[in-house]
Design a protein around this motif. Structure first.
Motif, PDB file in Angstrom:
ATOM      1  N   GLN A   1       0.952 -21.074   1.255  1.00 25.72           N
ATOM      2  CA  GLN A   1       0.286 -20.583   2.456  1.00 25.72           C
ATOM      3  C   GLN A   1      -1.085 -21.229   2.507  1.00 25.72           C
ATOM      4  O   GLN A   1      -2.022 -20.787   1.846  1.00 25.72           O
ATOM      5  CB  GLN A   1       0.160 -19.060   2.410  1.00 25.72           C
ATOM      6  CG  GLN A   1      -0.463 -18.454   3.656  1.00 25.72           C
ATOM      7  CD  GLN A   1      -0.506 -16.935   3.580  1.00 25.72           C
ATOM      8  OE1 GLN A   1       0.020 -16.323   2.666  1.00 25.72           O
ATOM      9  NE2 GLN A   1      -1.150 -16.326   4.559  1.00 25.72           N
ATOM     10  N   GLU A   2      -1.212 -22.276   3.289  1.00 25.54           N
ATOM     11  CA  GLU A   2      -2.442 -23.065   3.301  1.00 25.54           C
ATOM     12  C   GLU A   2      -3.432 -22.580   4.352  1.00 25.54           C
ATOM     13  O   GLU A   2      -4.597 -22.950   4.318  1.00 25.54           O
ATOM     14  CB  GLU A   2      -2.122 -24.547   3.546  1.00 25.54           C
ATOM     15  CG  GLU A   2      -1.172 -25.160   2.516  1.00 25.54           C
ATOM     16  CD  GLU A   2      -1.769 -25.282   1.150  1.00 25.54           C
ATOM     17  OE1 GLU A   2      -2.963 -24.935   0.958  1.00 25.54           O
ATOM     18  OE2 GLU A   2      -1.066 -25.725   0.223  1.00 25.54           O
ATOM     19  N   LYS A   3      -2.986 -21.795   5.300  1.00 24.05           N
ATOM     20  CA  LYS A   3      -3.870 -21.384   6.401  1.00 24.05           C
ATOM     21  C   LYS A   3      -4.391 -19.998   6.170  1.00 24.05           C
ATOM     22  O   LYS A   3      -3.747 -19.205   5.517  1.00 24.05           O
ATOM     23  CB  LYS A   3      -3.110 -21.455   7.739  1.00 24.05           C
ATOM     24  CG  LYS A   3      -2.688 -22.880   8.096  1.00 24.05           C
ATOM     25  CD  LYS A   3      -2.032 -22.926   9.452  1.00 24.05           C
ATOM     26  CE  LYS A   3      -1.599 -24.340   9.806  1.00 24.05           C
ATOM     27  NZ  LYS A   3      -0.971 -24.415  11.125  1.00 24.05           N
TER      28      LYS A   3
ATOM     29  N   ARG B   1       7.610 -15.319  11.716  1.00 23.52           N
ATOM     30  CA  ARG B   1       7.394 -16.130  12.923  1.00 23.52           C
ATOM     31  C   ARG B   1       8.701 -16.661  13.519  1.00 23.52           C
ATOM     32  O   ARG B   1       8.684 -17.277  14.585  1.00 23.52           O
ATOM     33  CB  ARG B   1       6.478 -17.319  12.593  1.00 23.52           C
ATOM     34  CG  ARG B   1       5.076 -16.942  12.112  1.00 23.52           C
ATOM     35  CD  ARG B   1       4.305 -16.209  13.186  1.00 23.52           C
ATOM     36  NE  ARG B   1       2.941 -15.939  12.805  1.00 23.52           N
ATOM     37  CZ  ARG B   1       1.904 -16.702  13.099  1.00 23.52           C
ATOM     38  NH1 ARG B   1       2.085 -17.815  13.805  1.00 23.52           N
ATOM     39  NH2 ARG B   1       0.694 -16.362  12.719  1.00 23.52           N
TER      40      ARG B   1
ATOM     41  N   ASP C   1       2.561 -21.941  12.412  1.00 29.80           N
ATOM     42  CA  ASP C   1       2.289 -22.071  10.976  1.00 29.80           C
ATOM     43  C   ASP C   1       3.473 -22.593  10.185  1.00 29.80           C
ATOM     44  O   ASP C   1       3.606 -22.328   8.978  1.00 29.80           O
ATOM     45  CB  ASP C   1       1.836 -20.732  10.371  1.00 29.80           C
ATOM     46  CG  ASP C   1       0.535 -20.236  10.997  1.00 29.80           C
ATOM     47  OD1 ASP C   1      -0.266 -21.087  11.412  1.00 29.80           O
ATOM     48  OD2 ASP C   1       0.332 -19.018  11.060  1.00 29.80           O
TER      49      ASP C   1
ATOM     50  N   CYS D   1       9.520 -17.941   3.634  1.00 22.61           N
ATOM     51  CA  CYS D   1       9.766 -18.703   4.864  1.00 22.61           C
ATOM     52  C   CYS D   1      11.256 -18.848   5.112  1.00 22.61           C
ATOM     53  O   CYS D   1      12.065 -18.894   4.177  1.00 22.61           O
ATOM     54  CB  CYS D   1       9.161 -20.105   4.758  1.00 22.61           C
ATOM     55  SG  CYS D   1       7.357 -20.149   4.759  1.00 22.61           S
TER      56      CYS D   1
ATOM     57  N   GLU E   1       2.124 -24.778  15.520  1.00 25.59           N
ATOM     58  CA  GLU E   1       1.400 -23.663  16.154  1.00 25.59           C
ATOM     59  C   GLU E   1       1.789 -22.324  15.532  1.00 25.59           C
ATOM     60  O   GLU E   1       0.975 -21.400  15.454  1.00 25.59           O
ATOM     61  CB  GLU E   1       1.703 -23.653  17.657  1.00 25.59           C
ATOM     62  CG  GLU E   1       0.959 -22.591  18.439  1.00 25.59           C
ATOM     63  CD  GLU E   1       1.319 -22.615  19.914  1.00 25.59           C
ATOM     64  OE1 GLU E   1       1.205 -21.559  20.565  1.00 25.59           O
ATOM     65  OE2 GLU E   1       1.733 -23.693  20.422  1.00 25.59           O
TER      66      GLU E   1
ATOM     67  N   GLU F   1       6.186 -26.056   9.217  1.00 25.89           N
ATOM     68  CA  GLU F   1       6.053 -27.458   8.823  1.00 25.89           C
ATOM     69  C   GLU F   1       7.406 -28.141   8.894  1.00 25.89           C
ATOM     70  O   GLU F   1       8.422 -27.576   8.472  1.00 25.89           O
ATOM     71  CB  GLU F   1       5.492 -27.556   7.405  1.00 25.89           C
ATOM     72  CG  GLU F   1       5.200 -28.969   6.960  1.00 25.89           C
ATOM     73  CD  GLU F   1       4.543 -29.018   5.593  1.00 25.89           C
ATOM     74  OE1 GLU F   1       4.488 -30.106   5.004  1.00 25.89           O
ATOM     75  OE2 GLU F   1       4.090 -27.951   5.116  1.00 25.89           O
TER      76      GLU F   1
END
Length: 208
Positions: A206-208, A178, A156, A133, A154, A158
């Motif tokens: 990576q939680e999603k 992103r 991804d 990230c 939106e 935080e």
């Protein structure tokens, strides 16, 4: 910086096999120094055990080490290491302690026992993918601030910190792929008046 899979946190799990008590202890380790410190700490805590078998995988799988700690070669450290490898884990260390119960398990029995102890420790710890990230920062007016947390989520990302002063300063992280999309959306929202500054990079769950 690449994505990698690791354990969520420290964990301990144990079982008994033919009177021998096996205790699996897992912990995250950012580097070899941390891995060795964890192994040393477990050995110190369980100094009275017959064996403290250990293994770790670091640096995206490029650094792998194990110790049989007195068990027959190939029956202990390698099976523990194999569990980490099979689970595609890196950045973590495992110690399996054996309190001998007086009954010999044989080579096959030792492999199964050490593998099982390692696996239940990993299961207790849980696993997570870590993704690269970008760490970003921007300062905006209060009128625009209300729209930014939703935009970050939106994409991804935080929010890590928010400072309220004359303006609002946001520090946040986004998946590296992103960032460009965020900058484009931010440019549209602010009519070209704002750009987020990249202040660093790190891996996050990576939680999603």
């Amino acid at each position: 910086m690449d994505a990698y899979r690791t354990i969520r946190g420290p964990a301990i799990a144990e079982f008994t096999e033919r009177r021998s008590r096996f205790i699996g202890a897992a912990a995250p380790a950012a580097d070899e120094e941390e891995a060795l410190a964890f192994i040393t700490r477990v050995k110190k805590e369980r100094w009275d055990a017959r064996h403290n078998v250990s293994a770790f995988i670091l640096d995206g799988g490029r650094l792998r080490r194990y110790s049989d700690d007195g068990e027959p070669q190939g029956t202990a450290g390698q099976p523990v290491l194999d569990v980490l490898a099979k689970e595609q884990l890196t950045g973590c260390a495992l110690v399996v302690t054996r309190y001998f119960g007086g009954i010999l398990l044989g080579a096959g029995g030792l492999v199964r026992a050490y593998s099982h102890a390692a696996k239940i420790a990993v299961d207790a710890a849980g696993t997570v993918w870590m993704q690269p990230c970008d760490q970003l920062e921007l300062t905006c007016g209060y009128s625009l601030y209300g729209r930014l947390p939703a935009l970050i989520a939106e994409l991804d990302g935080e929010v890590d910190d928010t400072v309220f002063a004359e303006g609002v300063t946001l520090r946040f992280h986004l998946p590296a792929e992103r960032t460009a999309a965020f900058q484009t959306r931010l440019n549209d929202l602010s009519a070209g008046s704002l750009t987020a500054e990249r202040i660093g990079a790190a891996c996050y769950p990576q939680e999603k």
